[in-house]
Design a protein around this motif. Structure first.
Motif, PDB file in Angstrom:
ATOM      1  N   PHE A   1       0.833  -1.200   0.000  1.00 56.22           N
ATOM      2  CA  PHE A   1       0.000   0.000   0.000  1.00 56.22           C
ATOM      3  C   PHE A   1       0.870   1.253   0.000  1.00 56.22           C
ATOM      4  N   GLU A   2       1.885   1.270   0.868  1.00 52.01           N
ATOM      5  CA  GLU A   2       2.755   2.434   0.977  1.00 52.01           C
ATOM      6  C   GLU A   2       3.594   2.638  -0.286  1.00 52.01           C
ATOM      7  N   LYS A   3       3.928   1.552  -0.954  1.00 55.94           N
ATOM      8  CA  LYS A   3       4.785   1.624  -2.145  1.00 55.94           C
ATOM      9  C   LYS A   3       4.058   2.210  -3.349  1.00 55.94           C
ATOM     10  N   TYR A   4       2.740   2.003  -3.424  1.00 59.12           N
ATOM     11  CA  TYR A   4       2.016   2.372  -4.640  1.00 59.12           C
ATOM     12  C   TYR A   4       0.966   3.473  -4.463  1.00 59.12           C
TER      13      TYR A   4
ATOM     14  N   ILE B   1       3.319  12.733  -2.496  1.00 59.97           N
ATOM     15  CA  ILE B   1       4.047  13.819  -3.152  1.00 59.97           C
ATOM     16  C   ILE B   1       5.556  13.628  -3.091  1.00 59.97           C
ATOM     17  N   GLY B   2       6.092  13.403  -1.903  1.00 56.19           N
ATOM     18  CA  GLY B   2       7.535  13.270  -1.756  1.00 56.19           C
ATOM     19  C   GLY B   2       8.101  12.144  -2.600  1.00 56.19           C
ATOM     20  N   ALA B   3       7.434  10.996  -2.606  1.00 56.55           N
ATOM     21  CA  ALA B   3       7.914   9.843  -3.370  1.00 56.55           C
ATOM     22  C   ALA B   3       7.864  10.120  -4.870  1.00 56.55           C
ATOM     23  N   ILE B   4       6.815  10.783  -5.317  1.00 56.46           N
ATOM     24  CA  ILE B   4       6.704  11.121  -6.744  1.00 56.46           C
ATOM     25  C   ILE B   4       7.814  12.080  -7.141  1.00 56.46           C
TER      26      ILE B   4
ATOM     27  N   GLU C   1       9.301   8.361  -8.354  1.00 51.93           N
ATOM     28  CA  GLU C   1       8.395   7.201  -8.379  1.00 51.93           C
ATOM     29  C   GLU C   1       7.085   7.575  -9.071  1.00 51.93           C
ATOM     30  N   LYS C   2       7.185   7.815 -10.381  1.00 54.48           N
ATOM     31  CA  LYS C   2       6.036   8.301 -11.158  1.00 54.48           C
ATOM     32  C   LYS C   2       4.921   7.261 -11.281  1.00 54.48           C
ATOM     33  N   ILE C   3       5.234   5.985 -11.112  1.00 59.38           N
ATOM     34  CA  ILE C   3       4.217   4.929 -11.216  1.00 59.38           C
ATOM     35  C   ILE C   3       3.067   5.169 -10.250  1.00 59.38           C
ATOM     36  N   ARG C   4       3.350   5.872  -9.151  1.00 62.10           N
ATOM     37  CA  ARG C   4       2.309   6.154  -8.152  1.00 62.10           C
ATOM     38  C   ARG C   4       1.174   7.007  -8.729  1.00 62.10           C
ATOM     39  N   MET C   5       1.462   7.793  -9.750  1.00 59.87           N
ATOM     40  CA  MET C   5       0.429   8.611 -10.380  1.00 59.87           C
ATOM     41  C   MET C   5      -0.653   7.731 -10.998  1.00 59.87           C
ATOM     42  N   PHE C   6      -0.282   6.522 -11.368  1.00 65.33           N
ATOM     43  CA  PHE C   6      -1.225   5.574 -11.969  1.00 65.33           C
ATOM     44  C   PHE C   6      -1.687   4.525 -10.963  1.00 65.33           C
ATOM     45  N   SER C   7      -0.752   3.920 -10.252  1.00 64.35           N
ATOM     46  CA  SER C   7      -1.078   2.793  -9.365  1.00 64.35           C
ATOM     47  C   SER C   7      -2.009   3.197  -8.228  1.00 64.35           C
ATOM     48  N   SER C   8      -1.908   4.431  -7.755  1.00 65.34           N
ATOM     49  CA  SER C   8      -2.753   4.868  -6.643  1.00 65.34           C
ATOM     50  C   SER C   8      -4.231   4.831  -7.001  1.00 65.34           C
ATOM     51  N   GLY C   9      -4.536   4.883  -8.299  1.00 66.99           N
ATOM     52  CA  GLY C   9      -5.919   4.843  -8.739  1.00 66.99           C
ATOM     53  C   GLY C   9      -6.573   3.478  -8.620  1.00 66.99           C
TER      54      GLY C   9
END
Length: 216
Positions: free
Chosen positions: A29-32, A36-39, A43-51
């Motif tokens: 959960f924390e990884k994806y 803001i800080g991680a992005i 870690e741009k994948i979070r822009m998609f995976s968080s959805g």
């Protein structure tokens, strides 16, 4: 099984599987999640995976039910592939707007398909503005376009006043994504639904003005 059922079921199943993985696996959960800080660290994948992650089962069910009720309108008008473009585009635009508003809040985080689902809802309203919507707390059906305008106005109000633990900016950005991608994919709407295009654009213009004038 038609394209509507197949596409909708695939998205719902993907959300359910990934969300339940996140419910039981804190590190996953924390990884994806959107953070803001991680992005900003790349870690741009979070822009998609968080959805595809959700805070809890209620959050997941609400978003997937909303998707289910509006998906058929978009797919019946545009087809399955344009539906996917609108869904993913709205997800990303919702997170981009959220990033823009919170870029200096390094610990800010969020999850959920709300941006993508908001895009599908707004797309459906743009494609079929005359449809009526019923809500359990409102005893009469209301025109879809009034709901769409009210939804974005409430999102602006929520963004301005930080109401609840809700990503109002992602909702708004997703709805804008649904609006823009639908017009790109269905330019014939400019001939058939010009009044609705203008009306549904009003909250978007209002947000721009508020941001430019420093009132948001």
């Amino acid at each position: 099984m038609d394209n509507l059922s197949l596409v909708t079921i695939i998205i719902i199943v993907a959300n359910a599987i990934i969300s339940y993985k996140g419910f039981g696996d804190f590190n996953f959960f924390e990884k994806y999640k959107f953070q803001i800080g991680a992005i900003q660290r790349g870690e741009k994948i979070r822009m998609f995976s968080s959805g595809f992650l959700h805070a809890d089962t209620q959050h997941l069910i609400f978003n997937m039910l909303s998707l289910y009720f509006f998906a058929d309108v978009v797919i019946n008008h545009l087809g399955a592939f344009p539906f996917i473009i609108i869904y993913v585009g709205s997800l990303l635009l919702g997170n981009l707007l959220s990033y823009y508003f919170h870029k200096n809040e390094y610990q800010y985080s969020a999850v959920g398909a709300s941006g993508a689902v908001s895009g599908i809802i707004y797309s459906a309203i743009l494609l079929q503005p005359g449809m009526k919507l019923m809500f359990f707390f409102i005893p009469i059906a209301i025109p879809a376009y009034l709901f769409g305008i009210g939804y974005l106005l409430y999102s602006i109000y929520g963004m301005k006043n930080s109401i609840g633990n809700i990503g109002h900016d992602a909702h708004f950005g997703g709805a804008v994504g649904g609006y823009l991608f639908t017009l790109l994919l269905a330019p014939w709407l400019f001939q058939t639904n010009m009044l609705m295009i203008v009306l549904l654009a009003l909250p978007i213009v209002l947000l721009y003005i508020l941001k430019r004038t420093g009132k948001l």
